[in-house]
Design a protein around this motif. Structure first.
Motif, short mmCIF file in Angstrom:
data_model
loop_
_atom_site.label_atom_id
_atom_site.label_comp_id
_atom_site.label_asym_id
_atom_site.label_seq_id
_atom_site.Cartn_x
_atom_site.Cartn_y
_atom_site.Cartn_z
N ASP A 103 36.24 -83.20 -20.17
CA ASP A 103 35.00 -83.21 -20.96
C ASP A 103 34.93 -84.43 -21.87
OD1 ASP A 103 34.94 -80.84 -19.67
OD2 ASP A 103 34.90 -79.57 -21.44
N ALA A 104 35.96 -84.64 -22.69
CA ALA A 104 35.92 -85.75 -23.64
C ALA A 104 35.95 -87.08 -22.90
CB ALA A 104 37.10 -85.65 -24.60
N LEU A 105 36.71 -87.15 -21.84
CA LEU A 105 36.80 -88.38 -21.06
C LEU A 105 35.45 -88.69 -20.40
CD1 LEU A 105 38.85 -90.55 -20.28
CD2 LEU A 105 39.42 -89.17 -18.26
N THR A 106 34.77 -87.66 -19.91
CA THR A 106 33.46 -87.85 -19.30
C THR A 106 32.46 -88.40 -20.31
OG1 THR A 106 33.84 -86.08 -17.70
CG2 THR A 106 31.54 -86.66 -18.17
N ALA A 107 32.52 -87.86 -21.52
CA ALA A 107 31.59 -88.34 -22.55
C ALA A 107 31.83 -89.81 -22.87
CB ALA A 107 31.75 -87.49 -23.81
N LEU A 108 33.08 -90.26 -22.72
CA LEU A 108 33.41 -91.64 -23.08
C LEU A 108 33.11 -92.62 -21.94
CD1 LEU A 108 34.71 -93.48 -25.21
CD2 LEU A 108 36.91 -93.03 -24.11
N VAL A 109 33.50 -92.29 -20.71
CA VAL A 109 33.39 -93.28 -19.63
C VAL A 109 32.43 -92.85 -18.51
CG1 VAL A 109 35.71 -94.14 -20.07
CG2 VAL A 109 35.38 -92.35 -18.34
N GLY A 110 31.89 -91.64 -18.58
CA GLY A 110 31.03 -91.15 -17.52
C GLY A 110 31.78 -90.28 -16.54
N ARG A 111 31.05 -89.40 -15.87
CA ARG A 111 31.68 -88.40 -15.01
C ARG A 111 32.45 -89.04 -13.85
NH1 ARG A 111 30.28 -85.46 -10.40
NH2 ARG A 111 31.26 -83.39 -10.29
N ALA A 112 31.82 -89.98 -13.14
CA ALA A 112 32.47 -90.56 -11.96
C ALA A 112 33.74 -91.31 -12.34
CB ALA A 112 31.51 -91.49 -11.22
N ARG A 113 33.70 -92.09 -13.41
CA ARG A 113 34.88 -92.86 -13.81
C ARG A 113 35.96 -91.94 -14.37
NH1 ARG A 113 30.83 -97.11 -16.60
NH2 ARG A 113 29.82 -97.69 -14.64
N ALA A 114 35.54 -90.86 -15.03
CA ALA A 114 36.52 -89.89 -15.50
C ALA A 114 37.25 -89.25 -14.32
CB ALA A 114 35.83 -88.82 -16.35
N ARG A 115 36.52 -88.90 -13.27
CA ARG A 115 37.14 -88.32 -12.08
C ARG A 115 38.15 -89.28 -11.47
NH1 ARG A 115 33.25 -86.74 -7.68
NH2 ARG A 115 34.99 -85.50 -6.90
N LEU A 116 37.80 -90.56 -11.41
CA LEU A 116 38.71 -91.55 -10.84
C LEU A 116 39.96 -91.70 -11.68
CD1 LEU A 116 36.08 -94.20 -9.73
CD2 LEU A 116 37.64 -92.96 -8.21
N LEU A 117 39.80 -91.78 -12.98
CA LEU A 117 40.97 -91.91 -13.86
C LEU A 117 41.90 -90.71 -13.71
CD1 LEU A 117 39.72 -93.41 -17.26
CD2 LEU A 117 41.48 -94.35 -15.75
N LEU A 118 41.31 -89.50 -13.68
CA LEU A 118 42.12 -88.30 -13.55
C LEU A 118 42.82 -88.25 -12.19
CD1 LEU A 118 39.67 -85.73 -15.16
CD2 LEU A 118 41.83 -86.52 -16.13
N ALA A 119 42.14 -88.75 -11.16
CA ALA A 119 42.71 -88.70 -9.81
C ALA A 119 43.87 -89.67 -9.64
CB ALA A 119 41.63 -89.01 -8.77
N LEU A 120 43.95 -90.68 -10.48
CA LEU A 120 44.99 -91.70 -10.34
C LEU A 120 46.29 -91.31 -11.03
CD1 LEU A 120 42.82 -94.92 -10.54
CD2 LEU A 120 44.33 -94.26 -8.66
N ASP A 121 46.70 -90.05 -10.85
CA ASP A 121 48.02 -89.65 -11.33
C ASP A 121 49.11 -90.26 -10.47
OD1 ASP A 121 47.18 -88.13 -9.19
OD2 ASP A 121 48.28 -86.34 -9.81
N ALA A 122 48.72 -90.78 -9.30
CA ALA A 122 49.60 -91.57 -8.44
C ALA A 122 48.78 -92.73 -7.91
CB ALA A 122 50.14 -90.72 -7.29
N PRO A 123 49.40 -93.87 -7.63
CA PRO A 123 48.63 -95.02 -7.13
C PRO A 123 47.84 -94.66 -5.88
CG PRO A 123 50.86 -95.67 -7.70
CD PRO A 123 50.83 -94.18 -7.77
N ALA A 124 46.66 -95.23 -5.74
CA ALA A 124 45.80 -94.92 -4.59
C ALA A 124 44.90 -96.11 -4.30
CB ALA A 124 44.97 -93.67 -4.84
N SER A 125 44.46 -96.22 -3.06
CA SER A 125 43.53 -97.26 -2.66
C SER A 125 42.10 -96.78 -2.82
CB SER A 125 43.77 -97.64 -1.20
OG SER A 125 43.42 -96.56 -0.35
N THR A 126 41.17 -97.70 -2.70
CA THR A 126 39.75 -97.35 -2.78
C THR A 126 39.39 -96.31 -1.72
OG1 THR A 126 39.20 -99.53 -3.64
CG2 THR A 126 37.40 -98.27 -2.69
#
Length: 326
Positions: free
Chosen positions: A251-274
């Protein structure tokens, strides 16, 4: 307890692979009540088609070959590597010699369903292999094909993560990270609470390691034609099984960077390609690339080439931002 005796040569020859056929078998067993139950949303979506396939195809003959602990090798052949596809698996299933299939049918089809006259007729037929292969192919396309790109991306990201752990911490740490029941003890791999008991010597052949989105605990192949194999739950399947605690609240992360970018940041708990991120999050690759560029420009991500892929990972600032959103 099961123990693998492992030499340095074994570690050097160990490798990762993906197995679409094995995950299909695990999914079918879950739908048939022979494996851990699927999440409610998955079961609601898939059970009607599964019931229809059991009526209209020879899928029950394939199911009769499975128990909660095992199944025949010819319907889930050993994968050759990380690029394994369902088409590869299906070709290997269809190429099974009839006598080899009949030997496995005799060994595995021992439950009550195998005595059903309709199922027995399929299992005893001269075209049993092709009829079972046809049923599994239809099951693949109706039950798993739509979700497979996202699930495959989860497995591919798991392998990227494990390879990174090998490079940074070594094989012992990597093996122990596969599952809480695994321990590295005195130059060997020990698996507690395992159905089989004994010692397996790899004799320089290495281990095949397969991440799975459907396996509940650690599974293993200990006999030919498979190499000695450990199948383990892939990282990132918690959301699939309704275990949401593994991801911070966005929630807080979404408010700061937007929903899509928050999802990407959260998903990068391990390195990943586009492409991995696009498949696992069901987002357009172009949109993922645009958002990653913005996050990288903000100092939240860095990128580095790994073989043919460019992998993104969170910077310390990105890690702190995600941690603070929980």
């Amino acid at each position: 307890m099961l123990r693998f005796e492992v030499s340095v040569e074994d570690l050097l020859r160990s490798r990762f692979a993906l197995s679409p056929a094995m995950d299909l078998c695990l999914l079918l067993r879950s739908l048939a009540g022979q494996n851990r139950p699927l999440p409610r949303a998955w079961a609601t979506r898939l059970l009607p088609a599964f019931a229809r396939l059991r009526r209209e195809t020879e899928l029950d003959a394939a199911l009769a070959l499975h128990t909660p602990q095992s199944g025949p090798n010819f319907v889930a052949p050993p994968p050759r590597g990380l690029n394994q596809t369902w088409a590869d698996d299906l070709a290997m299933i269809r190429a099974t010699p009839l006598e080899a299939a009949r030997h496995e049918i005799a060994t595995n089809a021992t439950g009550p369903t195998a005595h059903d006259p309709r199922i027995r007729a399929v299992l005893d037929s001269t075209d049993a292999v092709s009829r079972i292969a046809d049923a599994m192919d239809q099951a693949w396309h109706e039950l798993l094909a739509t979700d497979w790109p996202q699930l495959r991306a989860i497995c591919e990201r798991d392998v990227v993560h494990r390879v990174g752990v090998i490079g940074e911490h070594g094989w012992a740490t990597t093996i122990e990270s596969l599952h809480p029941s695994i321990a590295w003890q005195a130059g060997g791999i020990e698996i507690g609470h395992f159905p089989q008991v004994g010692t397996v010597r790899l004799a320089g052949d290495g281990l095949l390691l397969i991440p799975s989105v459907f396996v509940a605990n650690i599974a293993a192949h200990l006999e030919d034609p498979w190499p000695r194999t450990l199948i383990y739950p892939a990282r990132g399947t918690a959301a699939l099984w309704g275990q949401q605690e593994s991801l911070p609240r966005p929630d807080a992360l979404t408010a700061l960077v937007g929903r899509a970018r928050a999802r990407l940041l959260l998903a990068l708990d391990a390195p990943a390609s586009t492409s991995h991120l696009a498949r696992s999050l069901a987002m357009a690759p172009g949109a993922v690339g645009d958002h990653l560029a913005i996050l990288r420009g903000a100092g939240l991500l860095v990128r580095a080439r790994s073989g043919r892929s460019v992998l993104y990972r969170r910077t310390p600032l990105g890690e702190a931002l995600v941690a603070g959103s929980g």
